[in-house]
Design a protein around this motif. Structure first.
Motif, short mmCIF file in Angstrom:
data_model
loop_
_atom_site.label_atom_id
_atom_site.label_comp_id
_atom_site.label_asym_id
_atom_site.label_seq_id
_atom_site.Cartn_x
_atom_site.Cartn_y
_atom_site.Cartn_z
N GLU A 197 1.17 -1.25 -0.06
CA GLU A 197 -0.20 0.08 -0.34
C GLU A 197 0.93 1.32 0.17
N MET A 198 1.91 0.92 0.71
CA MET A 198 2.69 1.87 0.56
C MET A 198 3.56 2.39 -0.57
N MET A 199 3.81 1.85 -1.09
CA MET A 199 4.58 1.69 -2.76
C MET A 199 3.56 2.99 -3.32
N GLN A 200 2.38 1.96 -3.32
CA GLN A 200 1.03 2.53 -4.63
C GLN A 200 1.02 3.78 -3.86
N ARG A 201 1.33 4.25 -3.12
CA ARG A 201 1.07 6.10 -2.15
C ARG A 201 2.54 6.28 -2.99
N LEU A 202 3.55 5.70 -2.63
CA LEU A 202 4.66 6.45 -3.72
C LEU A 202 3.84 6.55 -5.11
N GLY A 203 3.47 5.84 -6.09
CA GLY A 203 3.47 5.94 -7.14
C GLY A 203 2.51 7.10 -7.54
N THR A 204 2.30 7.94 -6.96
CA THR A 204 0.96 8.65 -7.24
C THR A 204 1.92 10.12 -6.75
N ILE A 205 3.01 9.65 -5.60
CA ILE A 205 3.44 11.71 -6.25
C ILE A 205 4.35 12.11 -7.76
N THR A 206 4.33 12.69 -8.09
CA THR A 206 4.96 13.65 -9.07
C THR A 206 6.45 13.50 -8.73
N CYS A 207 7.24 12.91 -9.72
CA CYS A 207 8.54 12.86 -9.52
C CYS A 207 9.16 14.39 -9.89
N PRO A 208 9.18 14.95 -9.23
CA PRO A 208 10.96 16.39 -9.28
C PRO A 208 11.78 15.94 -10.24
N ASP A 209 11.84 17.10 -10.94
CA ASP A 209 12.64 16.71 -12.45
C ASP A 209 13.92 17.82 -11.55
N LEU A 210 15.34 16.75 -10.95
CA LEU A 210 16.04 17.39 -10.20
C LEU A 210 17.41 16.80 -10.80
N PRO A 211 18.71 17.41 -10.81
CA PRO A 211 19.88 16.96 -10.92
C PRO A 211 20.06 15.88 -10.16
N GLU A 212 19.77 15.91 -8.60
CA GLU A 212 20.42 14.15 -8.19
C GLU A 212 19.83 13.27 -8.43
N VAL A 213 18.22 13.16 -9.28
CA VAL A 213 17.41 12.32 -9.29
C VAL A 213 18.09 11.17 -10.67
N LYS A 214 18.23 9.99 -10.16
CA LYS A 214 18.90 9.30 -10.92
C LYS A 214 17.71 9.04 -12.01
N ARG A 215 18.66 8.61 -13.69
CA ARG A 215 17.70 8.28 -14.61
C ARG A 215 18.29 6.60 -15.22
N PRO A 216 17.18 6.36 -15.19
CA PRO A 216 17.19 4.79 -15.70
C PRO A 216 18.22 4.65 -16.68
N GLU A 217 17.89 5.33 -17.90
CA GLU A 217 19.45 4.80 -19.09
C GLU A 217 20.72 5.71 -18.94
N LYS A 218 20.55 6.14 -18.05
CA LYS A 218 22.21 6.09 -17.68
C LYS A 218 22.47 5.07 -15.98
N ARG A 219 22.06 4.95 -15.16
CA ARG A 219 21.39 4.06 -14.04
C ARG A 219 22.07 2.27 -14.80
N TRP A 220 21.58 1.34 -15.76
CA TRP A 220 20.81 0.81 -15.94
C TRP A 220 21.76 -0.18 -17.48
N ARG A 221 22.48 1.44 -17.58
CA ARG A 221 22.55 1.39 -19.52
C ARG A 221 23.79 -0.48 -19.27
N LYS A 222 24.68 -0.04 -18.50
CA LYS A 222 25.60 -1.42 -19.02
C LYS A 222 25.23 -2.39 -18.90
N TYR A 223 23.99 -3.15 -18.28
CA TYR A 223 23.89 -4.08 -18.09
C TYR A 223 22.43 -5.00 -18.63
N VAL A 224 22.09 -3.79 -20.18
CA VAL A 224 21.04 -4.72 -21.21
C VAL A 224 21.71 -5.23 -22.14
N ASP A 225 20.86 -5.55 -22.39
CA ASP A 225 21.38 -6.61 -23.99
C ASP A 225 21.80 -5.84 -24.83
#
Length: 276
Positions: free
Chosen positions: A119-147
């Motif tokens: 339930e808590m995880m779903q509440r988090l999912g309703t929060i708008t994600c801020p566009d901040l430089p400190e927030v990670k991005r998947p395209e950088k975080r997992w770039r090395k690990y995809v096929d």
């Protein structure tokens, strides 16, 4: 490796003075043993109330995690303790959080905590994600690990993600409500990623891949995700943990997480073991 903890009496007089200028006089202090990545982890009982203080030396390699927690805190008050102050003194970077009386979540099969965590995880999912430089991005975080780099598109999105559902990062209060702590890796990405992270954490605590997925399959984030996209994350995440385990072969916890994440990724190809 866990950082050695600094007790209140070992904090320099100036740092104690700076902290007490925000908390009021400290009546008692207790070093918190849970967690690995903070040199300062103190529960302070002060004239202004109870406060949890965490901190790192400003020259520590992980110092950016302090900034990530500080900048994301104003956005996650619905699921996390409030950040009361952020200060630097005598080479220490310190965060003061609202103290929530609670215990760490129990992820084992049959635990009464699991509905509250979902339930808590779903509440988090309703929060708008801020566009901040400190927030990670998947395209950088997992770039090395995809096929294929094209697979990264399936991990992108606009959802605010915690990405570390270690049960030590979830507090259950006396009412049974779950609270999320330790925002070291906030990420803006596809909504299904946090449910994926919870799945492999459940497997680590004794669930089968099938029963772990059953806990999240009715969440909108999971139910609307492409199975292929979940597969991409499962494979990439297993490779992350394989790398972490290889870098620290003496760390049994990392080895276990490598085994667990590979088991889950393989189960989605139908090749996992049928029993644990």
């Amino acid at each position: 490796m866990a950082l050695a903890r600094v007790d209140w009496q070992d904090v320099s007089p100036h740092v104690r003075e700076v902290i007490e200028s925000r908390t009021g006089p400290v009546r008692s202090a207790r070093t918190v043993s849970a967690g690995k990545h903070s040199a300062v982890a103190l529960l302070l009982d002060s004239s202004g109330g109870r406060v949890f203080v965490k901190g790192l030396r400003t020259d520590h390699v992980g110092i950016m995690t302090q900034a990530r927690e500080a900048v994301i805190a104003p956005f996650v008050g619905a699921v996390s303790p409030r950040l009361l102050w952020w200060v630097e003194a005598d080479g220490w970077d310190l965060l003061g959080f609202e103290w929530i009386e609670g215990r760490h979540a129990d992820y084992r099969p049959g635990s009464p905590d699991l509905p509250a965590v979902v339930e808590m995880m779903q509440r988090l999912g309703t929060i708008t994600c801020p566009d901040l430089p400190e927030v990670k991005r998947p395209e950088k975080r997992w770039r090395k690990y995809v096929d294929d780099p094209a697979e990264l598109e399936m991990l992108t999105g606009s959802t605010l993600l915690h990405t570390d559902y270690n049960p030590a990062n979830v507090l259950i209060d006396s009412s049974g409500t779950a609270h999320l702590i330790d925002w070291a890796w906030p990420t803006r990405g596809a909504a299904f990623i946090d449910p994926c992270v919870l799945v492999y954490r459940l497997i680590a605590d004794g669930h089968t891949p099938a029963t772990a997925e059953a806990w999240v399959r009715d969440t909108p984030a999971w139910a609307t995700a492409l199975a292929e996209a979940i597969d991409v994350f499962a494979r990439a995440n297993a490779r992350v943990w394989d790398e972490l385990a290889a870098e620290a072969p003496e760390d049994r916890w990392k080895r276990k997480m490598s085994e667990v994440t590979r088991e889950w990724a393989e189960s989605r190809r139908g090749t996992a073991r049928t029993s644990r």
